[in-house]
Enzyme design. Sequence first.
Site, PDB file in Angstrom:
ATOM      1  N   GLY A 119       0.836  -1.204   0.000  1.00  0.00           N
ATOM      2  CA  GLY A 119       0.000   0.000   0.000  1.00  0.00           C
ATOM      3  C   GLY A 119       0.864   1.244   0.000  1.00  0.00           C
ATOM      4  N   GLY A 120       0.240   2.360  -0.352  1.00  0.00           N
ATOM      5  CA  GLY A 120       0.979   3.626  -0.359  1.00  0.00           C
ATOM      6  C   GLY A 120       1.780   3.849  -1.623  1.00  0.00           C
ATOM      7  N   HIS A 123      -3.521  -6.998  -8.649  1.00  0.00           N
ATOM      8  CA  HIS A 123      -4.831  -7.530  -9.047  1.00  0.00           C
ATOM      9  C   HIS A 123      -4.936  -7.756 -10.552  1.00  0.00           C
ATOM     10  CE1 HIS A 123      -5.887  -7.040  -4.931  1.00  0.00           C
ATOM     11  NE2 HIS A 123      -5.816  -5.728  -4.978  1.00  0.00           N
ATOM     12  N   ASP A 164      -2.810  -9.045  -2.222  1.00  0.00           N
ATOM     13  CA  ASP A 164      -3.527  -7.781  -2.371  1.00  0.00           C
ATOM     14  C   ASP A 164      -2.613  -6.816  -3.130  1.00  0.00           C
ATOM     15  OD1 ASP A 164      -5.369  -5.720  -2.133  1.00  0.00           O
ATOM     16  OD2 ASP A 164      -4.754  -5.157  -0.116  1.00  0.00           O
TER      17      ASP A 164
END
Length: 396
Positions: A207-208, A279, A276
């Site tokens: 993330g980020g 995708h 995650d």
Amino acid sequence: MEQPMTSGMEPNELTALISAADRPADEVAAAIATAGPDRVVDTLLAEIAARTRAIGGAEEKVGVRFELSFDTDRVVRVVTAGSEVWEIGLDQEDEPLVTIRQDLVELLRAVFATGGPHHATRDMMIADSAEPHGLAADDPWLRRRRAAVLTAHQVVEATYGRFTDLTRLAVAFDADKWGGHWYTPHYQRYFEPLRDQQVKVLEIGIGGYDDPALGGASLRMWKHYFRRGQIYGLDIFLKEGIAEPRLHTVRGDQGDPEFLRRFAAEFGPFDIVVDDGSHFSEHVRTSFQVLFPHVRPGGRYAIEDTQSSYWPGWGGSSDLAASGTSMAMVKALLDGLNHQEQIRPEELSPTAVERTVTAVHAHHNLVVIEKGSNAEQGAPVWVPKTVDPRTWYAGR
Ligand SMILES: C[S@@+](CC[C@H](N)C(=O)[O-])C[C@H]1O[C@@H](n2cnc3c(N)ncnc32)[C@H](O)[C@@H]1O
């Protein structure tokens, strides 16, 4: 390959300390002596400090003095606790509001052992040298006392770190696995049996994006759900800013099978993998093909956001019968669950994936695959398979 970023103890050293927490007291003491009591205290306080983020605390800062005895030694630290962040220091604050005395062997067990609560040697004191002015709710003495009690409670809860509700952790750490997505109750259902084990968890996608200090919300959530585990995050961007004890980051491309093989050989095997990342269907398939063999028996492999499987822009397809999408791979896993029952040419032996996928739990946008031995006996050879069984019954 970028080395994992970490701080404090090396992952192996910390893993050894966590294992020691479940052993007899003399072995726990030996492990502390080997690592050094001061380093152990700092590691335990850092762990407690990280856990406090999931627990409400006092709004104002409160000094907490830890006096931890080990054999004939005493290790002292003063922590400044607040609702936001803890500062851990050596300074002797004039008069910390809270003092906690405990045997260091017991504190290590309280933080990392599977049983609990381990508080027989603990004494807690709240400073009462000042006098109350009155009993009004906004009396400063009362306010400080309330803050001290809240903080003392925060420390106790964080010390044990038994966060039973994954959703609560997701909310506390701003992980979007609950709220928009609704994955945490499913995860809790499938991951709960592994919670007290010294698991290795890998999440693909930190993330980020390209900000090295942003992201890691879910990694922190996993770290506190699996209070004895080591958590690895893999991202295409360098994420050095978010590493902390028990939480490591590695840079790499989940669509590159060569990289994944090297990565898994170095850091695996894993008990849990959560994809995650990008995708993209092709990446999801490559990651599963390379990493599933590096999941331990009894482990789980989760694929999030499977909606992208239906979107051409993401390498998916709106054609439900298309091959090459992530959901096409999942559908094939369902057939593989019954490989023993399929009528196949003799020479077509079951694949490693068919022999080791034991369950496929498909939810809206989330798939959780269980690993184990899928070698149950198939139907007896004498059961008719190519003729209508009613003709067979009729002759009996
Ligand atoms: C949705 S975010 C992950 C959020 C994180 N799992 C969480 O719940 O806190 C997706 C991340 O995947 C990373 N990513 C994108 N493509 C990737 C690839 N090919 N390999 C590894 N990571 C990738 C992005 O940089 C991004 O940080």
